[in-house]
Each structure stands twice: as C-alpha cells, then as structure tokens.
Design an enzyme around this catalytic site. Structure first.
Site, PDB file in Angstrom:
ATOM      1  N   ASN A 123      -8.000  31.306 -14.987  1.00 44.22           N
ATOM      2  CA  ASN A 123      -8.731  30.474 -15.944  1.00 44.22           C
ATOM      3  C   ASN A 123      -9.663  31.314 -16.808  1.00 44.22           C
ATOM      4  O   ASN A 123      -9.735  31.144 -18.026  1.00 44.22           O
ATOM      5  CB  ASN A 123      -9.563  29.420 -15.213  1.00 44.22           C
ATOM      6  CG  ASN A 123      -8.721  28.288 -14.642  1.00 44.22           C
ATOM      7  OD1 ASN A 123      -7.525  28.197 -14.924  1.00 44.22           O
ATOM      8  ND2 ASN A 123      -9.335  27.445 -13.844  1.00 44.22           N
ATOM      9  N   GLY A 139     -24.798  22.318 -15.640  1.00 48.91           N
ATOM     10  CA  GLY A 139     -24.004  21.221 -16.178  1.00 48.91           C
ATOM     11  C   GLY A 139     -24.461  20.858 -17.586  1.00 48.91           C
ATOM     12  O   GLY A 139     -24.653  21.742 -18.432  1.00 48.91           O
ATOM     13  N   ASP A 176     -13.726  15.564 -18.403  1.00 46.05           N
ATOM     14  CA  ASP A 176     -13.313  16.202 -17.153  1.00 46.05           C
ATOM     15  C   ASP A 176     -14.002  17.571 -17.102  1.00 46.05           C
ATOM     16  O   ASP A 176     -13.746  18.423 -17.951  1.00 46.05           O
ATOM     17  CB  ASP A 176     -11.785  16.351 -17.134  1.00 46.05           C
ATOM     18  CG  ASP A 176     -11.283  17.077 -15.886  1.00 46.05           C
ATOM     19  OD1 ASP A 176     -12.108  17.471 -15.030  1.00 46.05           O
ATOM     20  OD2 ASP A 176     -10.063  17.262 -15.772  1.00 46.05           O
ATOM     21  N   ASP A 232     -15.662  28.142 -15.544  1.00 49.36           N
ATOM     22  CA  ASP A 232     -14.788  29.264 -15.894  1.00 49.36           C
ATOM     23  C   ASP A 232     -14.872  29.575 -17.387  1.00 49.36           C
ATOM     24  O   ASP A 232     -14.901  30.744 -17.791  1.00 49.36           O
ATOM     25  CB  ASP A 232     -13.331  28.948 -15.516  1.00 49.36           C
ATOM     26  CG  ASP A 232     -13.148  28.775 -14.013  1.00 49.36           C
ATOM     27  OD1 ASP A 232     -13.908  29.382 -13.248  1.00 49.36           O
ATOM     28  OD2 ASP A 232     -12.236  28.023 -13.613  1.00 49.36           O
ATOM     29  N   ALA A 292     -15.142  22.738 -22.929  1.00 46.17           N
ATOM     30  CA  ALA A 292     -14.144  22.577 -21.864  1.00 46.17           C
ATOM     31  C   ALA A 292     -14.244  21.236 -21.150  1.00 46.17           C
ATOM     32  O   ALA A 292     -13.298  20.840 -20.463  1.00 46.17           O
ATOM     33  CB  ALA A 292     -14.267  23.719 -20.858  1.00 46.17           C
TER      34      ALA A 292
END
Ligand code: ADP
Length: 297
Positions: A41, A218, A242, A248, A278
């Site tokens: 990843n 986060g 998601d 990563d 992402a």
C-alpha cells in the site's frame, strides 16, 4: 526516492450480517479480492503521488502474488526486489465486514514471514541509494532492523510505522526519523499509565529515543514532535467513506516529501491531505490519490 520494506497481502473481504461462533457457519455476501498489505500500500501510494518507489518484500508463486505484482506494476512501483517464495502462499488478510462497516481481520503472513535480512542485503544497492527507507511491522523484525541499520548508515532517512504495534529494540527506535504511530499504537508503546493527551504522547514517545515522532489523529490530523514544541497539523475536512489505508497513504506521502527535502512539519501537512483523500473512497489502493486529487490544505 523511497524504498519500502514491507508486506504484500491479498485482502479477501466478505460482508456478513453477523460473525459465526465456534463450530457455526454463516453465509456472507460475494467475496471481493483487493491488493493490500502495508508495504505494498505504501509503495503504491508513494508512486501514485509521483515518487520513484521500490518495494522489498516477498509474495508466493500463486494467483494472489500475480494480482499483487500487477497492481504494484500498474502504479509504477519498482519490483526488482520483490521476490517470489516457492511453496509459500502470498500473505492474505481475511476480512469480514459487519453491517455497521466494522472490520474483523485475520492476517496469514505467508510469504511475508519469509522476508529476512538476506532480502535486505540483496536490495543493498537500492536501500543505500534511497533518500528515505520506509518500514512497518508486517514483516519480521530482523528484516526491519537490518533495513533501518543499512539505510541509516548510508545516510537515508528511516521512517517506521509501528503497525501492527509491537515492542522494538531501542537501537531501531533511535534510527526512526520519524516514528509514525496512530493513537492506538502510541498508547500501546506508552503503556496503560502513559499520557493520553496527543501532545504529551508525542513528547513521551520522543523521549524513548526516536529522532522525531508523528502521531496521526484521524480526522484531527497529526502531531509532529521534532523541535522544542510539538506542532499540530490539521487534516482537510472530507466526507469519510472508508478509512482503510489512510495511515498508509499518510506515511507514503510523508516519505515522498521528506525525500524531496521538506522539513517534517511541512511533509506532515502534505501527508494529512493524502490521508484525507484516501478516506473518501472505499478500499486501500483504489482510494490512493494522484497529486491532482488532493483536497486543499
Ligand atoms: P490509521 O489509518 O493508521 O489508523 P489515522 O486514522 O490517524 O491512521 O489516519 C491517518 C491520517 O489520515 C490522518 O492523520 C489524517 O490526515 C487522515 N484521516 C484519517 N481519517 C480521516 C478523516 N475522517 N477525515 C480526514 N482525514 C482523515
């Protein structure tokens, strides 16, 4: 630019209404097979953002290995040091997704468990020429330690993502610049009596010996401990679909910018944009941004 030493997994994902208990069978939705593994990843995310990225790792001589090679090659990752282990399966992550989007994951390392110091030695030329060597803990610690030692001695910057969390030797920690952890990994390292405030966590981690520390938070972005005071880096606000692969993408973008000469806080500001990008799409590698996809700072 960036050499990633790490894992390559096929993610096998099935949606379920509930998980089976011991001895029980439940029916799930259709199987989805996605390229994954933290090493793969990160290499894909770095390449998609424009880095010259190489991956040191192992797959098995099987269909999953061919799938992973194809996705890495499509992203432009240099696979000269991705070896094939005869007789071992490619690593897989068996993932069930519950009705609330909650994941339960079993990782079977397969060929990843065979990555060792010999593989690092075989990639010596690439590692010693790299600006940044990036490691995580889904391959055995002796390989990670060897890559960090070789990279650091050659003047490369060593970035270690402590994921999945595990205790690592002090000499490895001392080479990290930065150590990258999310809040769970930070709490694991600091233990139950450690601080819970992110800035205090970053400072306490730094006192363990790494040259610098990044704690990812986060949607709240990240904290960078490199100078006298920890620096808070915001994440752009996005609609989260998601979060798989956010860490990563963050670490890969961080490595890219460090390789290009950014100071750590500037690299982290860019990385937070990549992490946020992402989370806007499902899955890991499929959600990784090209430079034009990055949300504004
Ligand atoms: P991990 O995926 O390793 O648990 P985090 O959840 O801390 O790591 O996410 C890594 C980075 O991705 C964050 O620092 C942030 O920049 C970005 N990110 C993650 N979740 C969100 C979110 N909901 N909104 C915006 N950015 C996010």
């Amino acid at each position: 630019d960036v050499v990633v030493v790490g894992s390559v997994n096929a993610d096998l994902v099935v949606g379920v209404e509930r998980r089976p208990g011991p001895g029980e069978t439940v029916l799930g939705a259709d199987l989805a097979t996605h390229p994954g593994g933290k090493g793969a990843n990160q290499a894909v995310a770095a390449a998609r953002l424009g880095a010259r990225a190489a991956l040191v790792g192992r797959v098995g001589d099987d269909g999953h290995g061919r799938l992973l090679r194809a996705s890495l090659a499509a992203a432009g990752v240099d696979l000269a040091h991705l070896a094939t282990t005869p007789g071992a399966p490619t690593g897989v992550a068996l993932i069930t997704v519950g009705p609330d989007g909650d994941n339960s994951i079993i990782v079977s390392p397969g060929a990843n468990a065979r990555v060792g110091p010999d593989d690092v030695a075989a990639a010596r030329a690439a590692i010693t020429a790299a600006s940044v060597v990036s490691c995580q803990l889904e391959v055995p610690l002796p390989a990670v330690a060897a890559a960090a030692r070789l990279g650091a001695e050659a003047g490369a910057r060593v970035v270690l993502n402590l994921s999945p969390p595990a205790l690592v030797p002090d000499d490895l920690l001392a080479r990290c610049d930065p150590l990258v952890v999310n809040e769970h990994e930070a709490a694991f390292l600091l233990g139950p009596d450690g601080p819970r405030d992110p800035a205090a966590m970053a400072e306490a981690l730094r006192r363990r010996g790494p040259r610098s520390v990044v704690v990812t938070l986060g949607a709240d972005g990240a904290l960078v401990a490199a100078g006298p005071e920890p620096v808070r880096v915001p994440s752009p606000r996005v609609a989260a679909v998601d979060t798989t692969g956010a860490g990563d993408a963050f670490t890969a973008a961080l490595c890219l910018r460090l390789a290009r000469g950014d100071a750590l806080p500037d690299a982290a500001r860019y990385a937070a944009r990549a992490g946020a990008a992402a989370v806007r799409a499902p899955g890991a590698q499929g959600s990784f941004p090209a430079p034009g996809d990055l949300p504004g700072p």
